[in-house]
Structures are given as structure tokens and as C-alpha cells.
Design a protein around this motif. Structure first.
Motif, PDB file in Angstrom:
ATOM      1  N   LYS A   1       5.520  29.050  21.329  1.00 17.24           N
ATOM      2  CA  LYS A   1       5.118  29.715  22.627  1.00 17.24           C
ATOM      3  C   LYS A   1       3.770  30.278  22.549  1.00 17.24           C
ATOM      4  N   ASP A   2       3.266  30.652  21.390  1.00 19.32           N
ATOM      5  CA  ASP A   2       1.781  30.884  21.316  1.00 19.32           C
ATOM      6  C   ASP A   2       1.215  29.723  21.549  1.00 19.32           C
ATOM      7  N   LYS A   3       1.426  28.568  21.139  1.00 21.33           N
ATOM      8  CA  LYS A   3       0.654  27.240  21.719  1.00 21.33           C
ATOM      9  C   LYS A   3       0.730  26.996  22.884  1.00 21.33           C
ATOM     10  N   MET A   4       1.767  27.367  23.535  1.00 23.19           N
ATOM     11  CA  MET A   4       1.953  27.274  24.827  1.00 23.19           C
ATOM     12  C   MET A   4       0.868  27.996  25.655  1.00 23.19           C
ATOM     13  N   VAL A   5       0.809  29.166  25.286  1.00 22.04           N
ATOM     14  CA  VAL A   5       0.205  30.300  26.031  1.00 22.04           C
ATOM     15  C   VAL A   5      -1.283  29.628  25.925  1.00 22.04           C
ATOM     16  N   GLN A   6      -1.713  29.006  24.787  1.00 18.57           N
ATOM     17  CA  GLN A   6      -3.075  28.711  24.666  1.00 18.57           C
ATOM     18  C   GLN A   6      -3.445  27.157  25.372  1.00 18.57           C
ATOM     19  N   ALA A   7      -2.174  26.620  25.895  1.00 20.96           N
ATOM     20  CA  ALA A   7      -2.349  25.361  26.433  1.00 20.96           C
ATOM     21  C   ALA A   7      -2.523  24.311  25.493  1.00 20.96           C
TER      22      ALA A   7
ATOM     23  N   TRP B   1      -1.093  21.773  23.883  1.00 24.67           N
ATOM     24  CA  TRP B   1       0.207  20.994  24.232  1.00 24.67           C
ATOM     25  C   TRP B   1       0.587  20.224  23.060  1.00 24.67           C
TER      26      TRP B   1
ATOM     27  N   ARG C   1       6.816  21.530  32.183  1.00 25.96           N
ATOM     28  CA  ARG C   1       5.710  22.342  32.307  1.00 25.96           C
ATOM     29  C   ARG C   1       4.722  21.350  32.284  1.00 25.96           C
TER      30      ARG C   1
END
Length: 122
Positions: free
Chosen positions: A23-29, A31, A65
Motif C-alpha cells: 500500500k505504501d508503494k501504491m501511494v508512491q506510484a 507499481w 488501477r
């Protein structure tokens, strides 16, 4: 036949750590890194119906996404049947769970994850 119902507490902590990092990496885009943590969570949780289903749900949302139609379509049968296969102990060990790999193909488990799984005899 062994029925898998509840993930051991210590393994659950590792599983949720992978999901949190995803989830942290998703916020940072980020992928690619996000996906790697989802795959890790899949390997750690695939023997347990709730965790297995949860990871496939997250993989389905990830597909939407990033607008990856192949991933979205590939996650539907995994989402529907993965938890059942976990419950009866019939998962392809080490399979990373994405639509980019055959649904029933066992795969080698990376050393780091293997060490975690050995602690909990899964």
C-alpha cells in the motif's frame, strides 16, 4: 486431509507487513515494487483462505488501477477459487498469484520467504 483455516499469528504479522508495504508503494506510484510485495503476501498467505482471497482481491484492484485488462480477467477465477483451494490444502506452492503465471504452476520460493514459512511449518 488437512484443512487450513487460521494463519499462525507470527506468519500473519509478516503477511500484513507485505500488504502494508504494498500500500505504501501504491501511494508512491511505485507499481513494480508494489506488485512484488503483493506477490510476497500471496506466497506467505496462500495456504490460508482469508489471506489468499484478500491478496487476490488486492491483485484485482491493482489490475484496475494500472488498467491491465489481462490482470483483471486473470484474477477473477483466482479470487473465486483460491480460498477454496487453500482450505483443502491444494495450492500450487510458491505460485506468486498474478495472471502472468499459470494458475496451477508450483514455483520456487525465494530464500527470504522460505525462511519465514519454515518458522511456521507451512
Amino acid at each position: 486431509m488437512k484443512f487450513y483455516t487460521c494463519i499462525p499469528h507470527g506468519l500473519k504479522l509478516h503477511f500484513h507487513k507485505e500488504l502494508a508495504t504494498y500500500k505504501d508503494k501504491m501511494v508512491q506510484a511505485a507499481w513494480h515494487q508494489a506488485w512484488q510485495h503483493l506477490e510476497n503476501a500471496h506466497v506467505l498467505g496462500q495456504n490460508y483462505p482469508i489471506e489468499h482471497t484478500l491478496v487476490h482481491w488486492e491483485m484485482l484492484k491493482f489490475g484496475f488501477r494500472i488498467k491491465n485488462f489481462h490482470e483483471v480477467i486473470g484474477q477473477i477465477p483466482r479470487l473465486l477459487f483460491g480460498g477454496i483451494k487453500s482450505f483443502i490444502g491444494r495450492v500450487p506452492v510458491g505460485n506468486t498469484g498474478g495472471a502472468n503465471v499459470p494458475i496451477l504452476k508450483p514455483m520456487p520460493i525465494r530464500g527470504e520467504l522460505q525462511n519465514i514459512l519454515k518458522q511456521y511449518h507451512t
